[in-house]
Scaffold this motif. Structure first.
Motif, short mmCIF file in Angstrom:
data_model
loop_
_atom_site.label_atom_id
_atom_site.label_comp_id
_atom_site.label_asym_id
_atom_site.label_seq_id
_atom_site.Cartn_x
_atom_site.Cartn_y
_atom_site.Cartn_z
N LEU A 42 -4.28 3.44 -8.25
CA LEU A 42 -5.09 3.01 -6.95
C LEU A 42 -6.45 3.42 -7.29
O LEU A 42 -7.27 2.77 -6.79
N GLU A 43 -6.88 4.32 -8.11
CA GLU A 43 -8.33 4.68 -8.34
C GLU A 43 -8.91 3.38 -9.18
O GLU A 43 -10.07 3.01 -8.74
N ILE B 233 1.73 2.78 1.74
CA ILE B 233 2.85 2.07 0.82
C ILE B 233 4.18 2.97 0.44
O ILE B 233 5.03 2.62 -0.27
N GLY B 234 3.95 4.42 1.26
CA GLY B 234 5.46 4.93 1.26
C GLY B 234 5.33 5.70 -0.24
O GLY B 234 6.54 5.97 -0.78
N ASP C 110 -5.45 8.36 -0.36
CA ASP C 110 -4.34 9.25 0.29
C ASP C 110 -3.85 8.21 1.52
O ASP C 110 -2.59 8.33 1.95
N GLU C 111 -4.68 7.69 2.38
CA GLU C 111 -4.24 6.61 3.41
C GLU C 111 -3.30 5.34 2.72
O GLU C 111 -2.43 4.91 3.41
N GLU D 34 -14.78 10.86 0.63
CA GLU D 34 -14.10 9.35 1.36
C GLU D 34 -13.16 8.56 0.44
O GLU D 34 -12.12 8.04 1.06
N GLN D 35 -13.49 8.57 -0.73
CA GLN D 35 -12.64 7.95 -1.97
C GLN D 35 -11.25 8.48 -1.77
O GLN D 35 -10.07 7.91 -1.67
N LEU D 36 -11.12 9.75 -1.80
CA LEU D 36 -10.01 10.49 -2.12
C LEU D 36 -8.94 10.23 -0.72
O LEU D 36 -7.82 10.16 -0.67
#
Length: 275
Positions: free
Chosen positions: A128-129, A161-162, A155-156, A149-151
């Motif tokens: 994701l990063e 996506i579970g 997390d969101e 904010e990026q972290l």
């Protein structure tokens, strides 16, 4: 670098772009216009005067047999194939036929192919990063400290996506369904306005299929989502509007019950449950 990341890394960099996406003009409440599009390959018309309109926040399902033009339609929207005739607009002002594939991705259109492409040797979090939108060099993207904010954004997406409990897991160790969700998450990191998703539940277990239906349904409203799928039970579970393609044109459009009871659809598909 190429040895470590391979083709998937190049595809993510291509999707990322290098500047912010242009704003969309949605004054007519249409995000995607496909109008009169024809594509021929060696005399065969893959698309035949195809017209299709998608509203902002809509979840649209596209069904049709092999050869109906579904993949070619997505190729045209994303700049992989240029049509012989017709026009394709993203909002009121962005002519997609004047843009290349990276520019279209940067404008806010994400495409997920049937086979997931993730960085198998890297963790879910790192995938994701790497997919995060923004103007960053490769080295900065890999080694810079993430902002709060990026972290939060990662997390969101993990929650959406579970895969929150799998954030440290190697992507290659995930199940087929989890890899599909991770790739959807990688697209979500770029915050696309329009998502094109090709046969998302092929090869999934019933439990993964159910979770995928929940995921795509949750994305509608925040994003416009166009799903190409053969599994009619899955389509029924998520469909709001269904478009049936046949020989490169729209054969029917409406709710799943309307299209399955349409005489033209019944005649073409002989009443078979799979389209």
């Amino acid at each position: 670098m190429a040895g470590r990341f391979g083709g998937a890394f190049g595809r993510v960099l291509q999707r990322r772009g290098s500047s912010s996406a242009p704003s969309l003009d949605l004054t007519h409440n249409i995000i995607l216009y496909v109008e009169g599009v024809t594509v021929s390959f060696d005399g065969f018309r893959a698309l035949n005067d195809l017209s299709l309109y998608v509203a902002p926040g809509e979840l649209r399902c596209i069904i049709g047999p092999n050869g109906a033009g579904k993949t070619t339609m997505m190729d045209v929207i994303t700049g992989k194939t240029r049509p012989d005739t017709g026009s394709v607009w993203f909002g009121q002002t962005l002519d997609l036929l004047t843009l290349g594939e990276p520019e279209i991705a940067q404008a806010g259109i994400g495409r997920k192919f049937q086979k997931p492409t993730v960085f198998s040797e890297h963790s879910v979090f790192e995938n994701l990063e790497l997919a995060m939108a923004g103007d960053k060099s490769v080295w900065k993207m890999l080694f810079a400290r993430l902002t709060p904010e990026q972290l939060t954004r990662i997390d969101e997406v993990l929650e959406t996506i579970g895969l929150k409990d799998h954030r440290s897991a190697r992507a290659g160790s995930l199940s087929h369904g989890q890899k599909q969700w991770l790739e959807i998450g990688m697209l979500l990191m770029q915050d696309p306005a329009l998502l094109l998703v090709d046969e998302p539940v092929a090869g999934m277990t019933p439990q993964e299929t159910e979770r995928t239906a929940e995921l795509l349904t949750s994305l509608a409203g925040k994003h416009s989502v166009v799903v190409v799928e053969h599994d009619m039970n899955f389509v029924r579970s998520i469909a709001r509007t269904v478009t049936v393609l046949h020989q490169g044109s729209v054969l029917a459009e409406g709710t799943i019950d309307e299209v399955q009871n349409d005489p033209k659809v019944i005649e073409v598909y002989l009443g078979e449950p799979r389209c």
